[in-house]
Design an enzyme around this catalytic site. Structure first.
Site, PDB file in Angstrom:
ATOM      1  N   GLY A  80       8.178   4.542   0.130  1.00  0.00           N
ATOM      2  CA  GLY A  80       7.218   3.467  -0.067  1.00  0.00           C
ATOM      3  C   GLY A  80       6.003   3.641   0.823  1.00  0.00           C
ATOM      4  O   GLY A  80       6.027   4.397   1.802  1.00  0.00           O
ATOM      5  N   CYS A  81       4.930   2.930   0.494  1.00  0.00           N
ATOM      6  CA  CYS A  81       3.667   3.104   1.221  1.00  0.00           C
ATOM      7  C   CYS A  81       3.736   2.553   2.644  1.00  0.00           C
ATOM      8  O   CYS A  81       3.452   3.261   3.610  1.00  0.00           O
ATOM      9  CB  CYS A  81       2.515   2.494   0.428  1.00  0.00           C
ATOM     10  SG  CYS A  81       2.773   0.786  -0.104  1.00  0.00           S
ATOM     11  N   PHE A  82       4.129   1.277   2.799  1.00  0.00           N
ATOM     12  CA  PHE A  82       4.306   0.736   4.149  1.00  0.00           C
ATOM     13  C   PHE A  82       5.347   1.554   4.914  1.00  0.00           C
ATOM     14  O   PHE A  82       5.191   1.832   6.102  1.00  0.00           O
ATOM     15  CB  PHE A  82       4.765  -0.721   4.079  1.00  0.00           C
ATOM     16  CG  PHE A  82       3.661  -1.737   4.123  1.00  0.00           C
ATOM     17  CD1 PHE A  82       2.634  -1.657   5.049  1.00  0.00           C
ATOM     18  CD2 PHE A  82       3.649  -2.806   3.237  1.00  0.00           C
ATOM     19  CE1 PHE A  82       1.621  -2.613   5.102  1.00  0.00           C
ATOM     20  CE2 PHE A  82       2.644  -3.766   3.274  1.00  0.00           C
ATOM     21  CZ  PHE A  82       1.630  -3.673   4.208  1.00  0.00           C
TER      22      PHE A  82
END
Length: 322
Positions: free
Chosen positions: A131-133
């Site tokens: 995921g990005c975060f």
């Protein structure tokens, strides 16, 4: 080597569009099909208008798996499980999945954070893209975990651009709401916490501390800046040495002693990290582009590793200085 033949599933959304922008110009890739049930028959550039003049590809509702070596799954979370249930995929077909569905490494998938397990990615046929975060926060913490130096709880304050919410409209995604506005969401409960904890435990087996994560919606389109802090007994110089050594073979993760701002990474596959020490607290600031290093760029980086290419192949992207 022969070009890598690629298929994209769910090519009409933000991550699918970003993937197309990268792969169209990748010197070792030939895109064989772009699947979208909602856009089937339309030219790709009619949906992704910035690709006008770059490609004559059209969206298809078909799944010609026999034509490709690898597929990228860019559909919504929960859709990848259904996709595997509904399709009998060739055994030698490689997969890079950008959803959350297999980030726990179930169903034979490898968690695809190259800075964490590059060797395993090279040997895998199925990659679960982080995921990005999670990418930004993990890259801020991996060197500490690798040396078993996370001794207390970790605190994270991080802000993301509006593209992190996906293309589907929502009350908090409209320009009139998002512009000149900032808000907190999913405080302490964000879905990326699970994969972050999984990775930290793989490096520091005794890690049992809480990660107190406050995510913010930003009033900009793309990028993530994460401010991560925890207690650290060493000096700032020792922290910089630790981080530089851990990332010495990571072509996209860079450590700076200068002021860090988001535009340094937007439109690139870079993560840039800055360290600060105040008393016994170490502040690690990590910045990435949520659609590139946080999604489609990292997916291409993983594809490169799976096919024995240099990690940087096709990812020499330019940041926007102004």
């Amino acid at each position: 080597m022969q070009s890598i033949k690629v298929g994209i599933i769910g090519g009409a959304g933000y991550t699918g569009g970003e993937l197309l922008r990268i792969l169209i110009h990748h010197p070792q890739v030939s895109i064989q099909f772009v699947n979208s049930q909602s856009q089937a028959g339309k030219a790709v550039w009619e949906t992704h208008k910035d690709l006008f003049g770059d490609t004559d590809l059209r969206f298809t509702s078909e799944f010609p798996f026999e034509k490709v070596n690898v597929i990228f799954l860019c559909s919504g979370h929960g859709q990848s499980v259904k996709f595997h249930e509904e399709h009998d995929l060739p055994q030698d077909l490689k997969i890079v999945d950008l959803s959350t569905d297999f980030r726990d490494e179930s169903n034979g998938f490898t968690y695809g954070l190259p800075e964490l397990q590059k060797v395993k990615i090279k040997e895998s046929g199925k990659i679960a893209n982080p995921g990005c975060f999670a990418t930004s926060i993990q890259l801020a913490l991996l060197p500490l975990a690798h040396s078993s130096l996370i001794k207390e709880d970790v605190h994270v304050s991080a802000i993301t651009g509006s593209t992190g919410a996906g293309q589907k409209l929502s009350p908090t995604g409209h320009f009139s709401w998002r512009n000149s506005n900032v808000s907190v969401y999913k405080a302490f409960t964000h879905q990326h916490l699970k994969e972050i904890g999984q990775s930290l435990n793989s490096l520091q087996s005794d890690f049992d501390h809480s990660i107190h994560f406050i995510p913010y919606r930003g009033n900009f389109t793309r990028g993530i800046m994460a401010n991560v802090y925890t207690r650290f007994e060493g000096s700032l110089e020792e922290a910089y040495s630790l981080y530089q050594k851990y990332y010495e073979d990571a072509p996209f993760t860079h450590i700076t002693e200068n002021t860090l701002d988001l535009k340094m990474v937007v439109n690139t596959n870079k993560c840039i990290i800055q360290l600060q020490k105040e008393g016994d607290m170490l502040l690690v600031t990590s910045a990435i582009d949520n659609l590139v290093k946080g999604a489609s760029g990292q997916a291409v980086q993983n594809m490169n590793l799976m096919f024995g290419l240099p990690e940087e192949e096709g990812l020499g992207l330019k940041s926007a200085g102004f």
